[in-house]
Design an enzyme around this catalytic site. Sequence first.
Site, short mmCIF file in Angstrom:
data_model
loop_
_atom_site.label_atom_id
_atom_site.label_comp_id
_atom_site.label_asym_id
_atom_site.label_seq_id
_atom_site.Cartn_x
_atom_site.Cartn_y
_atom_site.Cartn_z
N LYS A 276 0.85 -1.19 0.00
CA LYS A 276 0.00 0.00 0.00
C LYS A 276 0.89 1.24 0.00
CE LYS A 276 -3.62 -2.28 2.75
NZ LYS A 276 -4.39 -2.23 4.02
N HIS A 277 0.30 2.38 -0.32
CA HIS A 277 1.08 3.62 -0.33
C HIS A 277 1.47 4.01 1.09
CE1 HIS A 277 0.68 4.40 -4.57
NE2 HIS A 277 -0.63 4.26 -4.51
N SER A 278 2.64 4.58 1.21
CA SER A 278 3.12 5.04 2.50
C SER A 278 2.19 6.11 3.06
CB SER A 278 4.54 5.61 2.37
OG SER A 278 5.02 6.09 3.59
N ALA B 44 4.24 0.07 -3.45
CA ALA B 44 3.21 0.79 -4.20
C ALA B 44 3.66 2.18 -4.63
CB ALA B 44 1.94 0.91 -3.35
N ASP B 45 4.62 2.77 -3.92
CA ASP B 45 5.08 4.11 -4.26
C ASP B 45 6.05 4.13 -5.45
OD1 ASP B 45 3.65 5.20 -2.13
OD2 ASP B 45 5.28 4.84 -0.72
#
Length: 638
Positions: A271-273, A281-282
């Site tokens: 998942k994004h930070s 994800a980033d």
Amino acid sequence: MVALAAHLSLWRVNALGAGTPPVLLTMAFPELGAEDTNARLYDLDKKKHVDLKMDQALLLIHNELRGINLTVFWNSEHCYHCLFQVLVNVSWSGKPGKPSIATGAVSTQHGSLLQLNDTLEEKEVCRLKYKFGEFGNYSLLVKHTHNGVNEIACDIIINKNPIDSNLPVCIAFLVGVALIIAVSFLRLLLSLDDFHNWISKAINSRETDRLINSELGSPSRAGSIGGDAQLEAWCPPTATPRLRCVDTFRGIALILMVFVNYGGGKYWYFKHSSWNGLTVADLVFPWFVFIMGSSIFLSMTSILQRGCSKFRLLRKIAWRSFLLICIGVVIVNPNYCLGPLSWDKVRIPGVLQRLGVTYFVVAVLELIFAKPVPESCASERSCFSLRDIIFSWPQWLFILMLESIWLGLTFFLPVPGCPTGYLGPGGIGDLGKYPNCTGGAAGYIDRLLLGDDHIYQHPSSAVLYHTEVAYDPEGILGTINSIVMAFLGIQAGKILLYYKDQTKDILIRFTAWCCFLGLISVALTKISENEGFIPINKNLWSISYVTTLSSFAFFILLILYPIVDVKGLWTGTPFFYPGMNSILVYVGHEVFENYFPFQWKLQDNQSHKEHLTQNIVATAVWVLIAYILYKKKVFWKI
């Protein structure tokens, strides 16, 4: 004495906590039988039952302090300068020798900070760090020590061992490696002439005999039908070979994007930070922007060399940018499963919208200033060694001006109620001083120009930092740095074209760019997640984020180019196929996300294993679709 023994037995059951195996309880309390142990354990679990969700553990706090009520605060180690959040209150039981118990669910994604305060006097009793495991059962014992000193001890014991939530990822990785090894070994066998001839004879022996004995298989018949001269006349002119490393890199970024957008098994690192820092994800979106820049230069140069006018090419660029923005606003952003499109709430920024704007600016910039690459310069070593940079000085000047605008607005634009130059997440971050300042100038510009209702309502910062204001990671200010990212991708494309067939020169320049951009990142971040001048931040698309991901991108090209295009050790399979149909795969995976076979009802919705299996299958289906379309020569171009 019997009553006292029973009272002490109950106290020890509560101290060990729910979830303790009955065998251990029986060993601890020999006065209890197995049936009594199971009954007491059942009663305690029933009384203190908490439904755990994914990435959570159960914590039972045992307050053995006489006359003291406790307030338990919790915080994540990953939450930078955050206020502690109340987890649970544990009052004194009112009976000496009998602890009171309260339960709470704690996150297992990162390490936890626990602080216990005296509720009445509001002073700290103890503080400790601990990394809980998923679905584990723990007890926090708070009691006075018995060493003659009036001190309070806080100890954590494990009642029930947690599960290894990362095991499915490890298994999936090993299965993937095994498949790669098996396919590579099979390709190696097929490349051997003896094995290939043996397979061909075993499969096609009868067909071969029939063709040899038929008129169609005779040399004279074949010569009379076509002949070498006639076949050569129908051959199309030789085209410049397509760089497979570019399509392979685009496919890698796209497939990772599909996987993380589908959930990535619900793992936090897919998942994004929440704010500063990097997760898997980033990585994917900036890589896609980077390789888009490379493709812009390669394709534009080819089109201009074929005699296309700049004005006609400008119309194509404007039309494609317009289509990307419209597809993003009308097709990708809205969730039509929730109802028809509402223009009052439609999100204006987005991934395709940013790609459209970035593509337009960078492509027009190159169209205005770029010069045709002389054929002699592409093959002779006598040309100036820095021509890929020197020839682009007007573009570099424009990009530096854009970056100056980003720096000026980010650090000097006054934002009402917020400190000038603020880069934090707001919410409970920075000790809760600036709760409505999420993103600083970037968030303020979006809310001012687009309105709160037309930007992203569920930013990643809301999970950890409890932010309550809307913030869009694809907002206006961050688009400046996505243009910088695409322009760095153009530099990679220029290197590949200007130094064509000069592998050593290409690799040297890829290495130099990788190191140069990496050093800039080191200077900006101080090799720290939060303490640098400009931290790496995907939500802000900070310049350190751009330099870091560009450094990674040059490194990946440094690996892919010799392996895929020079030596031919890898064809780029399977990533090459989605890389050839990137718009179709991206739009398709967004539109059909909630349909089978990309999603189905899970037996256990709180299982990483089931989510991971579903997301891998969904991603693999899109790879298969891209492969079929490639074989059918179907490509969606806009």
